[in-house]
Design a protein around this motif. Structure first.
Motif, short mmCIF file in Angstrom:
data_model
loop_
_atom_site.label_atom_id
_atom_site.label_comp_id
_atom_site.label_asym_id
_atom_site.label_seq_id
_atom_site.Cartn_x
_atom_site.Cartn_y
_atom_site.Cartn_z
N LYS A 315 6.92 -33.55 15.96
CA LYS A 315 5.91 -34.67 16.55
C LYS A 315 4.71 -33.94 17.23
CE LYS A 315 5.78 -38.99 18.91
NZ LYS A 315 6.69 -40.07 19.71
N GLU A 316 5.35 -33.22 18.10
CA GLU A 316 3.65 -32.75 18.97
C GLU A 316 3.12 -31.58 18.12
OE1 GLU A 316 5.81 -31.45 22.39
OE2 GLU A 316 6.70 -32.88 22.86
N GLU A 317 3.44 -30.99 17.34
CA GLU A 317 2.70 -29.80 16.82
C GLU A 317 2.46 -30.34 15.44
OE1 GLU A 317 4.28 -25.87 17.38
OE2 GLU A 317 4.68 -26.39 19.59
N THR A 318 2.87 -31.36 14.97
CA THR A 318 2.68 -31.73 13.48
C THR A 318 3.13 -30.83 12.29
OG1 THR A 318 0.35 -31.03 13.49
CG2 THR A 318 0.80 -33.42 14.29
N HIS A 319 4.38 -30.31 12.74
CA HIS A 319 4.97 -29.31 11.66
C HIS A 319 5.77 -30.15 10.77
CE1 HIS A 319 4.79 -25.52 14.76
NE2 HIS A 319 3.75 -25.91 14.07
N ASP A 320 5.58 -29.60 9.62
CA ASP A 320 6.91 -30.39 8.68
C ASP A 320 8.02 -29.24 8.59
OD1 ASP A 320 6.09 -28.15 7.18
OD2 ASP A 320 4.98 -29.56 5.47
N LEU A 321 8.86 -29.58 7.96
CA LEU A 321 10.20 -28.88 7.88
C LEU A 321 9.96 -27.38 7.03
CD1 LEU A 321 12.97 -31.30 7.02
CD2 LEU A 321 12.66 -30.02 9.24
N GLU A 322 9.07 -27.17 6.12
CA GLU A 322 8.73 -26.10 5.35
C GLU A 322 8.33 -25.20 6.66
OE1 GLU A 322 6.57 -24.43 1.55
OE2 GLU A 322 6.67 -26.61 2.07
N GLU A 323 7.20 -25.48 7.45
CA GLU A 323 6.51 -24.68 8.19
C GLU A 323 7.25 -24.39 9.46
OE1 GLU A 323 2.48 -24.88 11.18
OE2 GLU A 323 3.05 -26.56 9.89
N VAL A 324 8.39 -25.17 9.77
CA VAL A 324 9.35 -24.66 10.87
C VAL A 324 10.17 -23.61 10.16
CG1 VAL A 324 11.39 -25.55 12.07
CG2 VAL A 324 9.30 -26.78 11.99
N GLU A 325 10.72 -23.72 8.95
CA GLU A 325 11.65 -22.48 8.34
C GLU A 325 10.55 -21.16 8.22
OE1 GLU A 325 13.29 -23.75 4.73
OE2 GLU A 325 14.55 -25.55 5.47
N ILE A 326 9.30 -21.33 7.81
CA ILE A 326 8.57 -20.45 7.77
C ILE A 326 8.38 -19.68 9.11
CG2 ILE A 326 6.34 -19.42 7.14
CD1 ILE A 326 6.14 -21.57 5.08
N ASN A 327 8.15 -20.45 9.97
CA ASN A 327 8.09 -19.70 11.33
C ASN A 327 9.20 -19.05 12.06
OD1 ASN A 327 5.51 -20.41 11.72
ND2 ASN A 327 5.67 -22.40 12.86
N LYS A 328 10.66 -19.63 11.42
CA LYS A 328 11.83 -19.02 11.76
C LYS A 328 11.78 -17.42 11.19
CE LYS A 328 14.61 -22.82 13.22
NZ LYS A 328 15.68 -23.75 12.93
N ILE A 329 11.55 -17.62 9.76
CA ILE A 329 11.40 -16.19 8.88
C ILE A 329 10.58 -15.39 9.67
CG2 ILE A 329 10.73 -15.30 6.79
CD1 ILE A 329 11.69 -18.04 5.43
N LYS A 330 9.18 -15.80 9.95
CA LYS A 330 8.25 -14.82 10.44
C LYS A 330 8.75 -14.21 11.89
CE LYS A 330 4.08 -16.81 8.75
NZ LYS A 330 2.88 -17.48 9.00
N GLY A 331 9.48 -15.14 12.51
CA GLY A 331 10.27 -14.66 13.78
C GLY A 331 11.32 -13.50 13.48
N PHE A 332 12.11 -13.79 12.44
CA PHE A 332 13.10 -12.82 12.18
C PHE A 332 12.48 -11.56 11.65
CE2 PHE A 332 15.38 -10.94 8.61
CZ PHE A 332 16.63 -10.53 9.04
N LEU A 333 11.51 -11.65 11.00
CA LEU A 333 10.81 -10.39 10.49
C LEU A 333 10.07 -9.53 11.55
CD1 LEU A 333 9.08 -11.62 7.01
CD2 LEU A 333 11.18 -10.11 7.25
N ASN A 334 9.79 -10.30 12.50
CA ASN A 334 8.92 -9.63 13.62
C ASN A 334 9.85 -8.92 14.68
OD1 ASN A 334 6.27 -10.14 13.01
ND2 ASN A 334 6.20 -12.19 14.23
#
Length: 341
Positions: A315-334
């Motif tokens: 709600k606050e960052e207007t993310h959709d579920l796909e963007e949230v998943e991508i951010n988690k993947i990026k966090g894992f890779l980093n």
């Protein structure tokens, strides 16, 4: 419904030991057998025409309970003319994440024992199962799957592209994490009431139920692989409404069609045919199931099952579920491969 059953039924195995009888069947005198070791002994079967699954999409909240019928005849009970159970076919299903694509989800039977009595339309069995999740071929084309797979290959790490390298989820008896063996019992589950659309009393030959609690993901011994497996399972649970979330209880009422004779070769190759059909994105070979619904028939939506913190992010960052998943993947890779990306 026709009540004509095939000839050859003898019975007697259910009565061969008084301990087998209801109300508290005890099959501990029988070994837990591998599900594929005795296919040639099978003579009769009961197909689960209506496999009705149910689970809480938010753990601990009964009003979040969903109901979903998987594909007809996705499960079967196989036994001898005397009524000894030697094999139980359990579900395979496809589930899709916006980033990871479609995954094969199989409830793999690792052990079973039981009896059937056609004369009284009763049965009882014990089972051990393991959830098995791996990427389908169509998922291999997804951008982030290809990126992750490339990194894993370079590091010579297992990537879940086949059943042999699949993510494994443990299960155990309802409310008893020390007991991997759980019962498959006569009648509908007594833990909750099912809505009319999930009941088939007028059509079914018989009904039984299974209540299995989901345990932790099985560790591989490699921190990177274990972290990645958790990432994939989180994505699966977001898409499915926490179906395989640790601590949740997955229930299915198995509504059987009348007894039939077994073709042992067809039984032996059943799982592989299902797997190939799902992997080729042909869907379920015996027809589609239903979408997940709440008791009142309202369709389930993945956003319904998100915790309040995640809903706040969306709600606050207007993310959709796909963007949230991508951010988690990026966090894992980093975290694990910062020097390689």
């Amino acid at each position: 419904m026709s009540t004509q059953i095939p000839p050859g039924w003898k019975g007697g195995f259910a009565q061969s030991n008084p301990a087998f009888a209801y109300p508290t069947p005890d099959l501990s005198s029988l070994p837990m057998l591998d599900n594929m070791d005795n296919i040639d002994l099978l003579q009769r079967q009961q197909g689960v025409k209506w496999p009705e699954f149910s689970w809480q999409t938010i753990l601990g909240k009964e009003d979040s309970r969903c109901f979903q019928m998987f594909s007809p005849y996705i499960s079967r009970l196989g036994y001898t003319d005397e009524g000894r159970v030697y094999s139980i076919i359990c579900p395979q299903q496809g589930a899709c994440s916006p980033v990871f694509g479609c995954m094969n989800v199989e409830v793999t039977v690792t052990g079973q024992r039981g009896w059937v009595d056609e004369d009284t339309k009763t049965f009882y069995a014990d089972m051990t199962v393991e959830g098995t999740i791996w990427f389908s071929p169509s998922a291999h084309q997804k951008e982030w799957v290809q990126k992750l797979w490339k990194v894993f290959n370079e590091e010579k790490l297992d990537f879940p592209t086949s059943k042999e390298k699949a993510i494994k989820v443990t299960t155990h008896k309802f409310q008893d994490s020390s007991q991997p063996i759980f019962p498959v019992s006569q009648g509908e589950t007594p833990r909750f009431q099912s809505p009319p659309f999930a009941r088939h009393e007028a059509e079914a030959w018989n009904v039984g139920h299974i209540d299995v609690e989901i345990g932790p993901i099985r560790k591989t011994g490699h921190k990177v692989v274990d972290d990645f497996n958790k990432l994939v399972m989180d994505a699966f649970n977001t898409a499915s409404g926490n179906m395989l979330k640790q601590g949740n209880t997955l229930t299915w009422n198995v509504w059987f069609s009348q007894p039939e004779l077994v073709d042992t070769e067809e039984w032996r190759t059943h799982a592989e045919r299902w797997r190939k059909s799902i992997q080729a994105d042909h869907g379920s070979p015996t027809g589609p199931g239903t979408d997940a619904r709440y008791f009142d028939g309202t369709p389930f939506k993945p956003l319904d099952a998100l915790d309040s913190d995640m809903k706040g992010v969306l709600k606050e960052e207007t993310h959709d579920l796909e963007e949230v998943e991508i951010n988690k993947i990026k966090g894992f890779l980093n975290k694990h491969f910062e020097d390689k990306i």
